[in-house]
Motif scaffolding. Sequence first.
Motif, PDB file in Angstrom:
ATOM      1  N   VAL A 124      45.812  54.243  37.468  1.00 20.63           N
ATOM      2  CA  VAL A 124      44.392  53.962  37.224  1.00 20.63           C
ATOM      3  C   VAL A 124      44.145  52.461  37.206  1.00 20.63           C
ATOM      4  CG1 VAL A 124      42.534  54.101  35.520  1.00 20.63           C
ATOM      5  CG2 VAL A 124      43.881  56.132  36.046  1.00 20.63           C
ATOM      6  N   ILE A 125      45.044  51.720  36.565  1.00 17.98           N
ATOM      7  CA  ILE A 125      44.888  50.264  36.491  1.00 17.98           C
ATOM      8  C   ILE A 125      44.954  49.640  37.881  1.00 17.98           C
ATOM      9  CG2 ILE A 125      46.009  48.125  35.749  1.00 17.98           C
ATOM     10  CD1 ILE A 125      46.753  49.578  33.166  1.00 17.98           C
ATOM     11  N   ARG A 126      45.952  50.038  38.671  1.00 18.95           N
ATOM     12  CA  ARG A 126      46.075  49.480  40.024  1.00 18.95           C
ATOM     13  C   ARG A 126      44.848  49.788  40.868  1.00 18.95           C
ATOM     14  NH1 ARG A 126      49.137  51.341  43.340  1.00 18.95           N
ATOM     15  NH2 ARG A 126      50.174  53.087  42.307  1.00 18.95           N
ATOM     16  N   ALA A 127      44.391  51.045  40.784  1.00 21.34           N
ATOM     17  CA  ALA A 127      43.201  51.428  41.544  1.00 21.34           C
ATOM     18  C   ALA A 127      41.975  50.677  41.040  1.00 21.34           C
ATOM     19  CB  ALA A 127      42.979  52.937  41.437  1.00 21.34           C
ATOM     20  N   GLY A 128      41.889  50.524  39.735  1.00 16.79           N
ATOM     21  CA  GLY A 128      40.759  49.804  39.149  1.00 16.79           C
ATOM     22  C   GLY A 128      40.751  48.338  39.519  1.00 16.79           C
ATOM     23  N   TYR A 129      41.933  47.713  39.518  1.00 20.24           N
ATOM     24  CA  TYR A 129      42.028  46.311  39.908  1.00 20.24           C
ATOM     25  C   TYR A 129      41.582  46.122  41.353  1.00 20.24           C
ATOM     26  CZ  TYR A 129      44.092  43.823  35.957  1.00 20.24           C
ATOM     27  OH  TYR A 129      44.282  43.185  34.760  1.00 20.24           O
ATOM     28  N   ASP A 130      42.021  47.024  42.221  1.00 18.45           N
ATOM     29  CA  ASP A 130      41.614  46.940  43.629  1.00 18.45           C
ATOM     30  C   ASP A 130      40.106  47.140  43.761  1.00 18.45           C
ATOM     31  OD1 ASP A 130      44.213  46.532  44.381  1.00 18.45           O
ATOM     32  OD2 ASP A 130      44.588  48.605  44.969  1.00 18.45           O
ATOM     33  N   LEU A 131      39.589  48.109  43.016  1.00 18.03           N
ATOM     34  CA  LEU A 131      38.170  48.441  43.093  1.00 18.03           C
ATOM     35  C   LEU A 131      37.290  47.277  42.641  1.00 18.03           C
ATOM     36  CD1 LEU A 131      36.416  51.048  43.682  1.00 18.03           C
ATOM     37  CD2 LEU A 131      36.388  51.401  41.219  1.00 18.03           C
ATOM     38  N   LEU A 132      37.724  46.583  41.583  1.00 15.63           N
ATOM     39  CA  LEU A 132      36.922  45.509  41.004  1.00 15.63           C
ATOM     40  C   LEU A 132      37.354  44.120  41.474  1.00 15.63           C
ATOM     41  CD1 LEU A 132      36.747  46.928  37.384  1.00 15.63           C
ATOM     42  CD2 LEU A 132      34.852  46.753  38.994  1.00 15.63           C
ATOM     43  N   HIS A 133      38.342  44.088  42.394  1.00 16.23           N
ATOM     44  CA  HIS A 133      38.809  42.812  42.947  1.00 16.23           C
ATOM     45  C   HIS A 133      39.279  41.870  41.841  1.00 16.23           C
ATOM     46  CE1 HIS A 133      36.961  44.345  46.566  1.00 16.23           C
ATOM     47  NE2 HIS A 133      35.789  44.371  45.988  1.00 16.23           N
ATOM     48  N   LEU A 134      40.155  42.397  40.975  1.00 19.93           N
ATOM     49  CA  LEU A 134      40.659  41.630  39.849  1.00 19.93           C
ATOM     50  C   LEU A 134      42.061  41.086  40.126  1.00 19.93           C
ATOM     51  CD1 LEU A 134      39.633  44.037  36.940  1.00 19.93           C
ATOM     52  CD2 LEU A 134      38.426  41.992  37.693  1.00 19.93           C
ATOM     53  N   ILE A 135      42.390  39.964  39.484  1.00 20.32           N
ATOM     54  CA  ILE A 135      43.737  39.403  39.531  1.00 20.32           C
ATOM     55  C   ILE A 135      44.136  38.980  38.117  1.00 20.32           C
ATOM     56  CG2 ILE A 135      43.532  38.611  41.915  1.00 20.32           C
ATOM     57  CD1 ILE A 135      43.150  35.754  40.755  1.00 20.32           C
ATOM     58  N   THR A 136      45.426  38.703  37.938  1.00 19.62           N
ATOM     59  CA  THR A 136      45.944  38.277  36.638  1.00 19.62           C
ATOM     60  C   THR A 136      46.601  36.910  36.762  1.00 19.62           C
ATOM     61  OG1 THR A 136      46.390  40.568  35.997  1.00 19.62           O
ATOM     62  CG2 THR A 136      47.529  38.861  34.759  1.00 19.62           C
ATOM     63  N   TYR A 137      46.280  36.023  35.802  1.00 21.05           N
ATOM     64  CA  TYR A 137      47.038  34.776  35.696  1.00 21.05           C
ATOM     65  C   TYR A 137      47.653  34.716  34.301  1.00 21.05           C
ATOM     66  CZ  TYR A 137      43.508  32.174  32.919  1.00 21.05           C
ATOM     67  OH  TYR A 137      42.662  31.740  31.929  1.00 21.05           O
ATOM     68  N   PHE A 138      48.583  33.781  34.099  1.00 17.84           N
ATOM     69  CA  PHE A 138      49.332  33.734  32.848  1.00 17.84           C
ATOM     70  C   PHE A 138      49.310  32.339  32.231  1.00 17.84           C
ATOM     71  CE2 PHE A 138      51.341  36.766  35.763  1.00 17.84           C
ATOM     72  CZ  PHE A 138      51.311  37.936  35.008  1.00 17.84           C
ATOM     73  N   THR A 139      49.380  32.316  30.905  1.00 23.49           N
ATOM     74  CA  THR A 139      49.679  31.087  30.176  1.00 23.49           C
ATOM     75  C   THR A 139      50.978  31.351  29.424  1.00 23.49           C
ATOM     76  OG1 THR A 139      48.243  31.823  28.346  1.00 23.49           O
ATOM     77  CG2 THR A 139      47.292  30.309  29.949  1.00 23.49           C
ATOM     78  N   VAL A 140      51.918  30.413  29.526  1.00 20.93           N
ATOM     79  CA  VAL A 140      53.267  30.652  29.002  1.00 20.93           C
ATOM     80  C   VAL A 140      53.744  29.447  28.210  1.00 20.93           C
ATOM     81  CG1 VAL A 140      55.649  31.248  29.594  1.00 20.93           C
ATOM     82  CG2 VAL A 140      53.777  32.087  31.025  1.00 20.93           C
TER      83      VAL A 140
END
Length: 367
Positions: A273-289
């Motif tokens: 669901v998350i993968r499909a949702g990310y594709d659907l909403l054109h989302l990406i993830t960045y990180f702070t480390v």
Amino acid sequence: MGFKCGIVGLPNVGKSTLFNALTNTAQAAAANYPFCTIEPNVGQVPVPDVRLNKLASIAGSKEIIPTQLSFVDIAGLVRGASKGEGLGNQFLGNIREVDAIIHVVRCFEDDDITHVEGVIDPISDAETVETELMLSDLESLEKRKAGLERRIRGQDKEAKVIADMVDRCLAILEDGHPARNIMAADEDEQCTLDNLQLITTKPVLYVCNVNEDDTVNGNELTNRVKEKAAIENATVVLICASLEEEIAQLDDPDEQKEFLADLGLGETGLGRVIRAGYDLLHLITYFTVGPKEARAWTVTQDTKAPQAAGVIHTDFEAGFIRAETTSFDEFVEFNGEAGVKDVGKMRLEGKEYVVADGDILHFRFAN
């Protein structure tokens, strides 16, 4: 940040069972009778991302903070809900602010679980729900129109722009089509359309609730849903909600993997669901480390560095100077920030930099 999904569907299609599985809670009573969900359930779940654990391991981070995904489960809609039938209509307002609609349709046969319409037909079910959502949008627009007309008589130019969009939406809805079919000419029009908060402008993710045997390849019913989704440019995910609920009860990750492997599945329904949702909403993830924490943040594709910084805090965006940037692959290859700097791979990006999925960012800003 994550994203927020409203779960809709007819009664007894498995919405609350799916909600339980996705949020790993039992707070949504999943009983076999219509309108079991009386109050809307809201659940927040961490978004699994193996990259985050890897980054935390390299940096020695004391805390791992994934981004969040929210689900809103409302009472099952029935035919006539927009006119007060059943319980669903009074909760439609709860999903006007979501980013996407998860439309659960029943694609399994089970004589022990009643169907509100008396027959298993996911296409008819989907059309019933969509009709009620469109009627709800029509009602919302009609209420808004009266106030706009008063403002127009007072020579309010903004009200005229909004009223023109309202009329376009009314025309397409009255013609039996969802408002997502409206094509905005530019960003300003899109903003005007978004501000109307219409349910049927939301992108749709169809979740086909199937029997365990059909989880991998689907069946004739899911094939029909896929055909409908293809026409609508929507996305389809197959899930056995009752099975996902079982998987969610397994605390040991290795035990979960073994259970999934036995079923021929590579990941949980939540992951799909998350993968499909990310594709659907054109989302990406960045990180702070860093040594204190490794944290994931979600932004839309084409987000520039200052706006990405603003997701953390508005002061970061307002005082943005530049962002120390490295990719996930480089961070892993050179064993952390120091290693990346030693080989000259650390980049200093400015205000026009478009953030990429997997970027590790350290923002510099003026107080």
